[in-house]
Design a protein around this motif. Structure first.
Motif, PDB file in Angstrom:
ATOM      1  N   GLN A  28       2.015   3.675  -3.242  1.00 59.88           N
ATOM      2  CA  GLN A  28       1.723   2.418  -2.544  1.00 59.88           C
ATOM      3  C   GLN A  28       0.598   2.615  -1.529  1.00 59.88           C
ATOM      4  O   GLN A  28       0.662   3.507  -0.688  1.00 59.88           O
ATOM      5  CB  GLN A  28       2.977   1.888  -1.848  1.00 59.88           C
ATOM      6  CG  GLN A  28       4.095   1.544  -2.825  1.00 59.88           C
ATOM      7  CD  GLN A  28       5.147   0.650  -2.195  1.00 59.88           C
ATOM      8  OE1 GLN A  28       4.912  -0.013  -1.191  1.00 59.88           O
ATOM      9  NE2 GLN A  28       6.328   0.617  -2.810  1.00 59.88           N
ATOM     10  N   ALA A  61       4.517  -8.405  -4.069  1.00 57.91           N
ATOM     11  CA  ALA A  61       4.739  -7.036  -3.626  1.00 57.91           C
ATOM     12  C   ALA A  61       3.428  -6.258  -3.681  1.00 57.91           C
ATOM     13  O   ALA A  61       3.074  -5.560  -2.736  1.00 57.91           O
ATOM     14  CB  ALA A  61       5.799  -6.364  -4.484  1.00 57.91           C
ATOM     15  N   PHE A  62       2.691  -6.390  -4.819  1.00 58.71           N
ATOM     16  CA  PHE A  62       1.466  -5.613  -4.989  1.00 58.71           C
ATOM     17  C   PHE A  62       0.357  -6.520  -5.495  1.00 58.71           C
ATOM     18  O   PHE A  62       0.525  -7.240  -6.475  1.00 58.71           O
ATOM     19  CB  PHE A  62       1.707  -4.460  -5.969  1.00 58.71           C
ATOM     20  CG  PHE A  62       2.815  -3.561  -5.522  1.00 58.71           C
ATOM     21  CD1 PHE A  62       2.632  -2.699  -4.452  1.00 58.71           C
ATOM     22  CD2 PHE A  62       4.065  -3.603  -6.141  1.00 58.71           C
ATOM     23  CE1 PHE A  62       3.667  -1.883  -3.999  1.00 58.71           C
ATOM     24  CE2 PHE A  62       5.105  -2.793  -5.700  1.00 58.71           C
ATOM     25  CZ  PHE A  62       4.911  -1.932  -4.631  1.00 58.71           C
ATOM     26  N   VAL A  63      -0.788  -6.435  -4.838  1.00 58.38           N
ATOM     27  CA  VAL A  63      -1.893  -7.318  -5.157  1.00 58.38           C
ATOM     28  C   VAL A  63      -2.412  -7.041  -6.572  1.00 58.38           C
ATOM     29  O   VAL A  63      -2.922  -7.935  -7.247  1.00 58.38           O
ATOM     30  CB  VAL A  63      -3.001  -7.198  -4.074  1.00 58.38           C
ATOM     31  CG1 VAL A  63      -3.633  -5.805  -4.096  1.00 58.38           C
ATOM     32  CG2 VAL A  63      -4.056  -8.273  -4.233  1.00 58.38           C
ATOM     33  N   ASN A  64      -2.251  -5.802  -7.048  1.00 57.59           N
ATOM     34  CA  ASN A  64      -2.751  -5.455  -8.382  1.00 57.59           C
ATOM     35  C   ASN A  64      -1.625  -5.376  -9.416  1.00 57.59           C
ATOM     36  O   ASN A  64      -1.871  -5.008 -10.564  1.00 57.59           O
ATOM     37  CB  ASN A  64      -3.514  -4.126  -8.337  1.00 57.59           C
ATOM     38  CG  ASN A  64      -2.618  -2.982  -7.880  1.00 57.59           C
ATOM     39  OD1 ASN A  64      -1.555  -3.215  -7.309  1.00 57.59           O
ATOM     40  ND2 ASN A  64      -3.044  -1.751  -8.139  1.00 57.59           N
ATOM     41  N   ALA A  65      -0.379  -5.663  -9.005  1.00 52.52           N
ATOM     42  CA  ALA A  65       0.740  -5.617  -9.953  1.00 52.52           C
ATOM     43  C   ALA A  65       1.779  -6.641  -9.516  1.00 52.52           C
ATOM     44  O   ALA A  65       2.853  -6.290  -9.031  1.00 52.52           O
ATOM     45  CB  ALA A  65       1.346  -4.204  -9.992  1.00 52.52           C
ATOM     46  N   ARG A  99       1.558  -4.935   6.231  1.00 55.87           N
ATOM     47  CA  ARG A  99       2.020  -6.156   6.891  1.00 55.87           C
ATOM     48  C   ARG A  99       1.790  -6.129   8.396  1.00 55.87           C
ATOM     49  O   ARG A  99       2.233  -7.006   9.129  1.00 55.87           O
ATOM     50  CB  ARG A  99       3.508  -6.365   6.601  1.00 55.87           C
ATOM     51  CG  ARG A  99       3.781  -6.403   5.100  1.00 55.87           C
ATOM     52  CD  ARG A  99       5.252  -6.562   4.826  1.00 55.87           C
ATOM     53  NE  ARG A  99       5.620  -5.972   3.534  1.00 55.87           N
ATOM     54  CZ  ARG A  99       6.866  -5.707   3.181  1.00 55.87           C
ATOM     55  NH1 ARG A  99       7.852  -5.957   4.012  1.00 55.87           N
ATOM     56  NH2 ARG A  99       7.121  -5.175   2.009  1.00 55.87           N
ATOM     57  N   TYR A 124      13.519  -8.383   3.973  1.00 61.17           N
ATOM     58  CA  TYR A 124      13.589  -9.403   5.027  1.00 61.17           C
ATOM     59  C   TYR A 124      14.948 -10.082   5.042  1.00 61.17           C
ATOM     60  O   TYR A 124      15.699 -10.035   4.065  1.00 61.17           O
ATOM     61  CB  TYR A 124      12.499 -10.462   4.798  1.00 61.17           C
ATOM     62  CG  TYR A 124      11.109  -9.919   5.039  1.00 61.17           C
ATOM     63  CD1 TYR A 124      10.512 -10.017   6.282  1.00 61.17           C
ATOM     64  CD2 TYR A 124      10.406  -9.274   4.021  1.00 61.17           C
ATOM     65  CE1 TYR A 124       9.245  -9.503   6.523  1.00 61.17           C
ATOM     66  CE2 TYR A 124       9.140  -8.746   4.241  1.00 61.17           C
ATOM     67  CZ  TYR A 124       8.566  -8.874   5.496  1.00 61.17           C
ATOM     68  OH  TYR A 124       7.319  -8.365   5.727  1.00 61.17           O
ATOM     69  N   VAL A 163       5.483  -0.576   4.609  1.00 55.09           N
ATOM     70  CA  VAL A 163       5.188  -1.836   5.296  1.00 55.09           C
ATOM     71  C   VAL A 163       3.829  -1.894   5.994  1.00 55.09           C
ATOM     72  O   VAL A 163       3.510  -2.908   6.609  1.00 55.09           O
ATOM     73  CB  VAL A 163       6.274  -2.136   6.368  1.00 55.09           C
ATOM     74  CG1 VAL A 163       7.611  -2.432   5.719  1.00 55.09           C
ATOM     75  CG2 VAL A 163       6.405  -0.979   7.360  1.00 55.09           C
ATOM     76  N   GLY A 182      12.144  -2.608   5.072  1.00 53.16           N
ATOM     77  CA  GLY A 182      10.972  -3.344   4.607  1.00 53.16           C
ATOM     78  C   GLY A 182      11.339  -4.631   3.885  1.00 53.16           C
ATOM     79  O   GLY A 182      10.461  -5.396   3.511  1.00 53.16           O
ATOM     80  N   ALA A 236      -2.857  -5.997   2.353  1.00 51.49           N
ATOM     81  CA  ALA A 236      -2.116  -6.267   1.118  1.00 51.49           C
ATOM     82  C   ALA A 236      -1.749  -4.918   0.527  1.00 51.49           C
ATOM     83  O   ALA A 236      -2.477  -3.933   0.701  1.00 51.49           O
ATOM     84  CB  ALA A 236      -2.965  -7.066   0.139  1.00 51.49           C
ATOM     85  N   ALA A 237      -0.617  -4.870  -0.164  1.00 50.08           N
ATOM     86  CA  ALA A 237      -0.200  -3.610  -0.772  1.00 50.08           C
ATOM     87  C   ALA A 237      -0.716  -3.549  -2.198  1.00 50.08           C
ATOM     88  O   ALA A 237      -0.862  -4.571  -2.872  1.00 50.08           O
ATOM     89  CB  ALA A 237       1.321  -3.504  -0.758  1.00 50.08           C
ATOM     90  N   ALA A 238      -1.043  -2.329  -2.666  1.00 55.52           N
ATOM     91  CA  ALA A 238      -1.443  -2.131  -4.060  1.00 55.52           C
ATOM     92  C   ALA A 238      -0.739  -0.887  -4.583  1.00 55.52           C
ATOM     93  O   ALA A 238      -0.352  -0.011  -3.807  1.00 55.52           O
ATOM     94  CB  ALA A 238      -2.957  -1.968  -4.153  1.00 55.52           C
ATOM     95  N   LEU A 239      -0.536  -0.857  -5.897  1.00 58.21           N
ATOM     96  CA  LEU A 239       0.077   0.324  -6.532  1.00 58.21           C
ATOM     97  C   LEU A 239      -1.048   1.120  -7.183  1.00 58.21           C
ATOM     98  O   LEU A 239      -1.741   0.605  -8.057  1.00 58.21           O
ATOM     99  CB  LEU A 239       1.060  -0.110  -7.609  1.00 58.21           C
ATOM    100  CG  LEU A 239       2.547  -0.158  -7.280  1.00 58.21           C
ATOM    101  CD1 LEU A 239       3.337  -0.446  -8.551  1.00 58.21           C
ATOM    102  CD2 LEU A 239       3.039   1.129  -6.611  1.00 58.21           C
ATOM    103  N   THR A 268       4.314  -9.869  11.341  1.00 56.85           N
ATOM    104  CA  THR A 268       4.794 -10.029   9.962  1.00 56.85           C
ATOM    105  C   THR A 268       5.920 -11.049   9.866  1.00 56.85           C
ATOM    106  O   THR A 268       6.009 -11.800   8.899  1.00 56.85           O
ATOM    107  CB  THR A 268       5.219  -8.690   9.341  1.00 56.85           C
ATOM    108  OG1 THR A 268       5.566  -8.916   7.978  1.00 56.85           O
ATOM    109  CG2 THR A 268       6.416  -8.080  10.051  1.00 56.85           C
TER     110      THR A 268
END
Lengths: 883, 121
Positions: free
Chosen positions: B33, A838-842, B61, A594, B58, A592, B25-28, A580
């Motif tokens: 999460q 942060a979020f792929v859907n938001a 990642r 950086y 995390v 989490g 990838a993260a999603a809500l 990462t």
């Protein structure tokens, strides 16, 4: 425990009459007093405590020096930075044993054999049941006028070399010019001393009374070969020359030397290394017999004519001679241990084999080196141009090896020495020709009883047994089981070969596989990728591995591809290989978020630069801290903020500092000659140049460099993988240092380099490391693991023994030419920027789990109890960001 | 829970092309999460984003890989390795075993769909 001085409670006043002989069988432990705390005394105590399982003895060791036993053979490494602690012998826990008392700074001045006591200079009396003299030798100073002047030194103890070093430093500062020095004596010790002087930048002359150098170990042709090599290194040699007087200058310190031929030379420092004399004064005063050239006369059990007095090491006159080498001393220690515990061991005769490296020149002498055996034949290989002289002494039928001399290349020593007294079975020339000397001719197998390690008297059979029966499967374990290679280390190639052969025989192979997906080591993978020019992980793993990789092999392949100039670290398939930190080019913190570190080459930063960093930190609400590498770390950046932070930093002229990578981190520097009153070279200028040269270089582990502008070493360069320290003449280059959990001091690789040579040498060193080290192996561990260690690396990168110097330089040049700032490239690539969400859907949603509390005017991550307890929280920084 | 039995519980999260092969990838999802991973064959796997060992969100990642036949992700924090299908911890790095929650995932017409009710892995 070591004591600084005699302790009063050691005085044994109640019991000064000799014990009734009938008493010696009493239950109380017998008192062993060892006079002297050198290498042989250490071996004796170590062996006795290990084998005395019934508690038969208590031991008192009385040492004249203030240091616990240290590696006197390695004394010269003091000048490469090994201090008393690093030179100390064995496990310091030995001195914690209740049965032993080590008393330092305690010179014994009297021996009363009737009362069985010894008395120290401070009047302390120690009673003994058994006395061992291990007093060693003192340096012999010829009766030359002026030999006692300030600036004239002997070369025997740690204190001697420390005084010598201090003198040279002080005089160099006073005179502000290179110093001139002389060494009286061209033997082993004299050449060591000449090397030490050279390492301190002193131009020196070796003055030898005999017609050749190292007259004890090598023959005339060998001595001349050695002289040629040493002269070529810039050291003047005068043989067949006697020193007639040493004279003082106006300040009373040494200033000149006069020789037997009437000539003279100016000197600032003189080292006398004209031989040693046994410290037998106690024995003489006690009326014990001493040898014709001194030394307490002992029998093959190491006992003197007094059954309660023994001697080991250089003070012992055994079979009519004293021996100035550590190996026979160790043998005596083992014999005496056995005898003290009731055994019947006898001295088998001395192995006077020697292998050493003087001024980087190999010299070895073993067995019947001078062909004294009647009818002995000599096979000689000499290459004066290459500075090599090798001679084997064979029996009259040319079948049995009797001895030999190796000058300039002693790589055959490890395979030859154990063969002394045995039929070679192969053409002797195979050992002498340049190729194949180190490994020895193929198919050569040592008999079990052949001694491989002469320092510790370990046979080939013992090494095999350690592998086959004691389960040792690596070099460290074999060393632990047998002690082979733990003293001088010259036998390690042989030990390793024996171990590997034995492991293969028993069907055991040591797995060197990187992980379940690759059977190769990192170095092997590097070579595969370099040669095949494969550029993707998929190709590499499908051809040379199995499965789809893991968190071990993926970053390794990514690093290898990057080291070989594979373009941007996130290009194409490579993005999926990165940890990462490399993936988002920042350092993951515990919550989490950086941290971000812009490059500040050499630690040199403008006011505008500082302001720009400060503004970024302020605007994004980041925690800031100065790093040990002289730059600034900005903490608390959220994943999606990284591009915005970097846009600002890049606009202000900064670039990636690679704090996240297994790559060059920083080149730390002191301020150097541009400002400092003491600086002798421009350390900041060099540090900036080196950092700009090696920035972005991917390596097996992180790399840190340091540059100091003078010997005061304010940049702590010797704590770095590559440390550069200014000298009057240029730069000294040190390698293999690090801080962290196992701190290491870097060791001297090359001295007094000019800028171009320095850069070329560092280029080669770094690229050789990048190509051959294991995964996550820093330079110190790499040097330790590598066959031949630092000497091997010096041969490769300084002397170009493998002929790969130009190739290594070319690889580094390609890196330098191909460098581009990783962050600037990502900012210009919309595809790359997609992952910073942060979020792929938001995409606009902020990770609310990142919570901070104030501390000392900055933020820090909230602790779990602060989160649940509802402490004052700062949910990231929502400040207006200027784009 | 079976996907076919309760199609109404599927939630469209993102397009398959929003995900990079062999990267997470993260999603809500309903305030929680979730870490989504796209495999080489375009199958998508989902586990909790919260790393049970570090307490940080995390997991997406981490580096994706294989252990034997299992698809895995290694925590970027302390390097524990988890089976992406079962959530089982395959390498605890010397700590006590902890699992990741997993979610059934389906891809239809290039859209990644996540079953809402989390299934214990």
């Amino acid at each position: 425990m070591p004591q600084e001085k005699d302790r009063p409670e050691e005085i044994d006043v109640q019991d000064q009459t000799p014990p009734d002989p009938a008493d010696t069988t009493a239950d109380r432990p017998r008192r062993l007093v060892v006079v002297g705390a050198g290498m042989v005394a250490h071996r004796l105590v170590e062996a006795l405590l290990q084998r005395d399982t019934t508690g038969a003895f208590t031991v008192t060791v009385l040492g004249e020096e203030e240091h616990p036993p240290y590696d006197r053979v390695g004394l010269t490494s003091f000048f490469a930075g090994r201090d008393a602690e690093q030179l100390a012998l064995g496990d310091p826990a030995l001195w914690d044993d209740d049965r032993v008392d080590l008393v330092l700074g305690s010179r014994v001045t009297g021996l009363d054999r009737a009362a069985r006591t010894v008395t120290t200079a401070t009047g302390q009396v120690h009673r003994y049941d058994e006395l061992v003299l291990a007093t060693g030798s003192s340096a012999f100073v010829p009766p030359v006028a002026g030999a006692d002047l300030p600036g004239v030194f002997v070369y025997r103890t740690l204190d001697d070399v420390a005084r010598l070093q201090r003198w040279v430093r002080d005089r160099a500062e006073q005179h502000d010019r290179p110093l001139r020095g002389a060494v009286v004596g061209g033997g082993l010790l004299g050449l060591e001393a000449a090397g030490a002087l050279q390492s301190m930048g002193v131009h020196s002359t070796v003055v030898e009374f005999a017609p050749r150098l190292m007259a004890v170990q090598v023959d005339e042709a060998g001595g001349h070969a050695l002289q040629r090599i040493i002269t070529r290194l810039g050291i003047e040699v005068r043989t067949s020359t006697a020193t007639t007087a040493i004279t003082a200058g106006p300040d009373g310190a040494v200033a000149a030397m006069t020789f037997s031929d009437g000539s003279s030379t100016d000197v600032d420092v003189v080292v006398v290394a004209a031989g040693i004399r046994p410290r037998d004064e106690l024995a003489r005063a006690a009326g014990l017999a001493v040898g014709p050239r001194g030394g307490l006369v002992v029998d093959d059990a190491c006992r003197s004519e007094d059954p309660h007095v023994s001697a080991v090491g250089e003070v012992a006159c055994i079979r009519g001679a004293t021996l100035g080498l550590v190996a026979p001393g160790y043998t005596m220690a083992e014999i005496l241990t056995d005898r003290l515990l009731g055994g019947q061991a006898t001295f088998p005769g001395a192995d006077t084999s020697t292998k050493l490296k003087l001024l980087g020149v190999d010299v070895a002498s073993f067995g019947d080196a001078f062909a004294a055996t009647p009818g002995a034949l000599e096979v000689v290989y000499a290459d004066p141009a290459a500075g090599v002289y090798k001679k084997l002494v064979l029996s009259d039928d040319a079948e049995v090896l009797l001895g030999g001399i190796l000058v300039g290349d002693a790589s055959a020593y490890a395979s030859l020495r154990p063969m002394v007294g045995r039929r070679l079975g192969v053409d002797p020339a195979a050992f002498l020709l340049p190729e194949g000397a180190a490994a020895g001719p193929a198919g050569l197998e040592l008999p079990d009883e052949a001694v491989v390690c002469s320092c510790n008297n370990v046979t080939a059979g013992a090494v095999r047994c350690a592998v086959s029966e004691q389960g040792a499967c690596d070099l460290a374990a074999v060393k632990g089981c047998t002690r082979a290679g733990t003293s001088c280390g010259s036998c390690l190639p042989s030990v390793k070969k024996l171990m590997t052969t034995e492991l293969e025989k028993s069907g055991l192979t040591v797995s060197r596989a990187l992980c379940e997906h690759f059977e190769q080591t990192r170095a092997e993978l590097f070579e595969i990728v370099r040669v095949t020019r494969l550029t993707t992980f998929s190709e590499i793993i499908s051809r040379h591995g199995r499965g789809r990789g893991c968190d071990i092999c993926k970053p390794v392949v990514a690093s290898v591809l990057a080291s070989l100039g594979g373009g941007h670290i996130l290009a194409g398939e490579q993005a999926a290989l990165q940890d990462t930190n490399d993936h988002v080019m920042a350092n993951l913190q515990k919550d989490g978020s950086y941290s971000v570190v812009p490059r500040i080459p050499g630690g040199e930063v403008t006011a505008e630069g500082l302001i720009a960093i400060g503004e970024v930190a302020r605007d994004f609400g980041l925690y800031t801290k100065i790093t040990g590498g002289q730059r600034i770390d900005l903490f608390g950046v959220r994943l999606e903020q990284l591009p915005a932070v970097w846009r600002r930093l890049v606009a202000a002229g900064f670039e990636s500092g690679h704090a996240y990578g297994k790559s060059l981190r920083t080149v730390k520097s002191c301020v150097g000659s541009t400002w400092c009153r003491y600086g002798v070279q421009d350390s900041v200028g060099l540090a900036v140049a080196l950092e700009l040269r090696y920035r972005g270089l991917r390596s097996p582990h992180k790399l840190k460099l340091g540059v100091s502008g003078c010997a005061r070493e304010c940049a702590e360069a010797r704590g770095k993988d590559v440390g550069v320290i200014a000298t009057e003449q240029g730069w000294n280059l040190y390698v293999g240092g690090n801080g962290g959990a196992t701190p290491r001091h870097a060791q001297l690789l090359a001295a007094d380099l000019d800028n171009d040579t320095l850069v070329r040498t560092v280029d080669r060193f770094l690229m050789y490391y990048v190509r051959t080290a294991d995964r996550l192996q820093r330079t110190a561990a790499w040097l330790e693991e590598l066959d031949g260690g630092l000497d091997h690396v010096r041969e490769v990168v300084v002397e170009d023994a493998l002929g790969i110097g130009a190739d290594l330089e070319q690889a580094m040049a390609a890196h330098v030419d191909g460098y581009a700032d990783e962050w600037a490239a990502v900012l210009a690539d919309p595809e790359q920027l997609r992952k910073f969400t942060a979020f792929v859907n938001a995409p606009d949603h902020v990770d609310e789990s990142l919570q901070y509390v104030p501390e000392r005017g900055q933020i820090r991550p909230a602790t779990p109890s602060e989160r649940t307890g509802g402490a004052v929280l700062i949910a990231g920084a929502e400040l207006e960001v200027r784009r | 829970m079976s996907l076919d039995a309760a199609p109404e519980s599927l939630l469209a999260v993102c397009r398959l092309t929003d995900l990079v092969p062999e990267r997470g990838a993260a999603a809500l999802v309903d305030g929680e999460q979730v870490a989504l991973f796209r495999m080489v064959d375009d199958e998508v796997l989902a586990v909790q984003q919260l790393d049970p060992y570090s307490g940080a969100n995390v997991m997406s990642r981490g580096i994706v890989g294989t252990r034997g036949e299992a698809w895995t992700v290694a925590s970027p924090m302390y390097k524990q390795v988890f089976d992406l299908r079962t959530g089982e911890c395959l390498d605890t790095q010397g700590r006590e075993p902890r699992r990741l929650r997993t979610w059934p995932v389906r891809c239809r017409d290039g859209v990644v769909l996540l079953a809402r009710g989390p299934r214990e892995g």
